[in-house]
Scaffold this motif. Structure first.
Motif, PDB file in Angstrom:
ATOM      1  N   GLY A  26       0.811  -1.263   0.049  1.00  0.00           N
ATOM      2  CA  GLY A  26       0.061  -0.040  -0.025  1.00  0.00           C
ATOM      3  C   GLY A  26       1.003   1.198   0.122  1.00  0.00           C
ATOM      4  O   GLY A  26       1.881   1.369  -0.933  1.00  0.00           O
ATOM      5  N   ASP A  27       0.636   2.147   1.027  1.00  0.00           N
ATOM      6  CA  ASP A  27       1.385   3.359   1.050  1.00  0.00           C
ATOM      7  C   ASP A  27       2.710   2.940   1.880  1.00  0.00           C
ATOM      8  O   ASP A  27       3.623   4.222   1.971  1.00  0.00           O
ATOM      9  N   ASP A  28       2.923   1.945   2.231  1.00  0.00           N
ATOM     10  CA  ASP A  28       4.185   1.581   3.034  1.00  0.00           C
ATOM     11  C   ASP A  28       5.143   0.858   2.604  1.00  0.00           C
ATOM     12  O   ASP A  28       4.871   0.542   1.211  1.00  0.00           O
ATOM     13  N   ALA A  29       6.611   0.797   2.819  1.00  0.00           N
ATOM     14  CA  ALA A  29       7.314   0.231   2.276  1.00  0.00           C
ATOM     15  C   ALA A  29       8.308  -0.694   3.064  1.00  0.00           C
ATOM     16  O   ALA A  29       8.746  -0.300   4.259  1.00  0.00           O
ATOM     17  N   ILE A  30       8.707  -2.058   2.776  1.00  0.00           N
ATOM     18  CA  ILE A  30       9.659  -2.600   3.596  1.00  0.00           C
ATOM     19  C   ILE A  30      10.901  -2.907   2.882  1.00  0.00           C
ATOM     20  O   ILE A  30      10.904  -3.084   1.447  1.00  0.00           O
ATOM     21  N   ALA A  69       8.493   5.309   0.801  1.00  0.00           N
ATOM     22  CA  ALA A  69       7.220   5.202   0.426  1.00  0.00           C
ATOM     23  C   ALA A  69       6.383   6.723   1.318  1.00  0.00           C
ATOM     24  O   ALA A  69       7.181   6.909   2.019  1.00  0.00           O
ATOM     25  N   PRO A  70       5.174   7.095   0.887  1.00  0.00           N
ATOM     26  CA  PRO A  70       4.700   8.082   1.545  1.00  0.00           C
ATOM     27  C   PRO A  70       4.356   7.630   3.039  1.00  0.00           C
ATOM     28  O   PRO A  70       4.292   8.556   3.823  1.00  0.00           O
ATOM     29  N   GLY A  71       4.012   6.438   3.202  1.00  0.00           N
ATOM     30  CA  GLY A  71       3.791   6.191   4.496  1.00  0.00           C
ATOM     31  C   GLY A  71       4.901   5.558   5.412  1.00  0.00           C
ATOM     32  O   GLY A  71       5.844   6.253   5.375  1.00  0.00           O
ATOM     33  N   SER A  72       4.968   4.496   5.935  1.00  0.00           N
ATOM     34  CA  SER A  72       6.022   3.949   6.871  1.00  0.00           C
ATOM     35  C   SER A  72       7.120   3.362   5.914  1.00  0.00           C
ATOM     36  O   SER A  72       6.609   2.709   5.162  1.00  0.00           O
ATOM     37  N   ASN A  73       8.259   3.367   6.415  1.00  0.00           N
ATOM     38  CA  ASN A  73       9.273   2.962   5.742  1.00  0.00           C
ATOM     39  C   ASN A  73      10.246   2.132   6.823  1.00  0.00           C
ATOM     40  O   ASN A  73      10.893   2.846   7.899  1.00  0.00           O
ATOM     41  N   ILE A  74      10.087   0.766   6.698  1.00  0.00           N
ATOM     42  CA  ILE A  74      10.766  -0.205   7.603  1.00  0.00           C
ATOM     43  C   ILE A  74      11.832  -1.052   6.933  1.00  0.00           C
ATOM     44  O   ILE A  74      11.876  -1.469   5.842  1.00  0.00           O
ATOM     45  N   LEU A  75      13.119  -0.729   7.574  1.00  0.00           N
ATOM     46  CA  LEU A  75      14.463  -1.360   6.792  1.00  0.00           C
ATOM     47  C   LEU A  75      14.509  -2.759   7.903  1.00  0.00           C
ATOM     48  O   LEU A  75      14.808  -2.783   9.126  1.00  0.00           O
ATOM     49  N   ILE A  76      14.549  -3.939   7.102  1.00  0.00           N
ATOM     50  CA  ILE A  76      14.943  -5.291   7.716  1.00  0.00           C
ATOM     51  C   ILE A  76      16.173  -5.650   6.937  1.00  0.00           C
ATOM     52  O   ILE A  76      16.545  -5.732   5.849  1.00  0.00           O
ATOM     53  N   GLY A  77      17.093  -6.115   7.764  1.00  0.00           N
ATOM     54  CA  GLY A  77      18.506  -6.440   7.378  1.00  0.00           C
ATOM     55  C   GLY A  77      19.406  -7.541   8.000  1.00  0.00           C
ATOM     56  O   GLY A  77      18.862  -8.078   9.102  1.00  0.00           O
TER      57      GLY A  77
END
Length: 360
Positions: free
Chosen positions: A126-130, A165-173
């Motif tokens: 959606g408006d979020d990104a991982i 993204a315009p919403g939340s941006n979560i980084l997993i690494g």
């Protein structure tokens, strides 16, 4: 909501279990499998996206039984309603002698709801990104110096940030962060090949969750950076609780959940020259160290130090019979170190009054 499970390391600490005489499967491997299933079932209650931070297998050439167990876990997740599964490639998953990974067999299946991230990338929800950052070290980048390696990693982070993204941006690494304190058992990460990424580089992301380091915890509160830790305990040095997390994309916050892992307990017992009383002395010290420890269904390791003149009085079966009263899930074969009387006397002189009493 998304669920994040830390490094699985299927195939680790197999010596801390018994082998089934029919199937040949280690009871410790079954522990790992059961812990994974617990996490999956809890995550499926609130999440439709599941992420593994990498190091799925302990060894780069995992046994088929380990691959079978992990495939079973993936099937279970999908059957419980998980719509998408993302698996990062960790350092244990990389095949150093070729360009493939231990997870390539899953990639080749081209399953629509399972994605292997062996390259950095971004997935929109959606408006979020991982954003995904699989393991990289200095040698992977072909960097001649540590600074060049950090610069290459920073470039990856900049590229990921450009896809915000315009919403939340979560980084997993699956990377280490500057200032991280490694346990002695992770000493291999202290080399200049390991890249310790600057905390400030993660400022473009609302929340960062890293695998790779086995102890869960807060790295930084601004920007938010956490280690999720590994799935299971590998020894008494891991006294902390093991956890997985769920992430609320709206609130941009992580909630932590405890995993039902077995604990490891180490007993270090020593006795001066005791003769026929040796076993009474050792059993008494075992009882003292057991104290209020909850040994039932957990794992115990015993190190014994005795005088060379007492070898004939040592009965390891008697030690194990006593330990059986605690109903441990597994007890390592006891290790025994033998000291000559001269060495024992030297210890008395060096260590002072406490040892003087011990020798009496």
């Amino acid at each position: 909501m998304i669920g994040v499970i830390g490094d699985c390391h299927l195939g680790a600490s197999l010596k801390a279990g018994t082998k089934d005489p029919v199937t040949g499967v280690s009871s410790r491997l079954i522990d790992y499998h059961n812990t994974l299933l617990f996490a999956i079932e809890e995550i499926a209650k609130t999440c439709d996206t599941l992420i593994f931070t990498g190091d799925i297998f302990e060894h780069r050439y995992p046994h088929m039984i380990q691959q079978q167990m992990f495939s079973n876990v993936l099937y279970r997740a999908i059957s419980l309603g998980i719509k998408s599964i993302h698996i990062l490639v960790g350092n244990h998953d990389q095949q150093r002698t070729s360009s493939t990974t231990t997870l390539a067999y899953l990639s080749e299946l081209k399953l629509p709801n399972i994605v292997i991230h062996d390259e950095p990338g971004t997935v929109r929800i959606g408006d979020d990104a991982i954003h995904f950052f699989p393991y990289r070290d200095r040698k992977y980048f072909g960097a001649a110096t540590y600074a060049e390696g950090i610069a290459a990693a920073d470039q990856i982070l900049n590229n990921l940030a450009s896809n915000r993204a315009p919403g939340s941006n979560i980084l997993i690494g699956h990377m280490a962060i500057e200032g991280t304190f490694f346990a002695e058992e992770e000493a291999e990460l202290y080399t200049d090949n390991e890249l310790m990424l600057p905390k400030a580089s993660f400022a473009p992301f609302d929340l960062t969750i890293m695998g790779h380091v086995h102890s869960p915890g807060v790295v930084c509160e601004s920007p938010q950076i956490y280690y999720v830790g590994s799935l299971e305990k590998r020894g008494a040095f891991e006294s902390h609780k093991k956890q997985f997390c769920t992430i609320d994309l709206v609130g941009r916050d992580a909630e932590w959940h405890t995993l039902p892992c077995r604990d490891f307990f180490e007993f270090e017992i020593s006795a001066p020259k005791s003769g026929v009383e040796l076993m009474n002395v050792l059993i008494t010290k075992l009882k003292q160290q057991a104290g209020s420890r909850s040994l039932k269904s957990n794992i115990a390791k015993i190190d014994i130090a005795i005088s060379s003149e007492d070898i004939g009085h040592l009965n390891l079966d008697g030690i194990l019979e006593h330990m059986a009263t605690y109903e441990c899930a597994f007890i390592y074969p006891p290790t025994v170190s033998v000291k000559t009387e001269r060495a024992a006397r030297n210890e008395v002189k060096e260590l002072g009054s406490d040892t003087q009493t011990w020798s009496q």
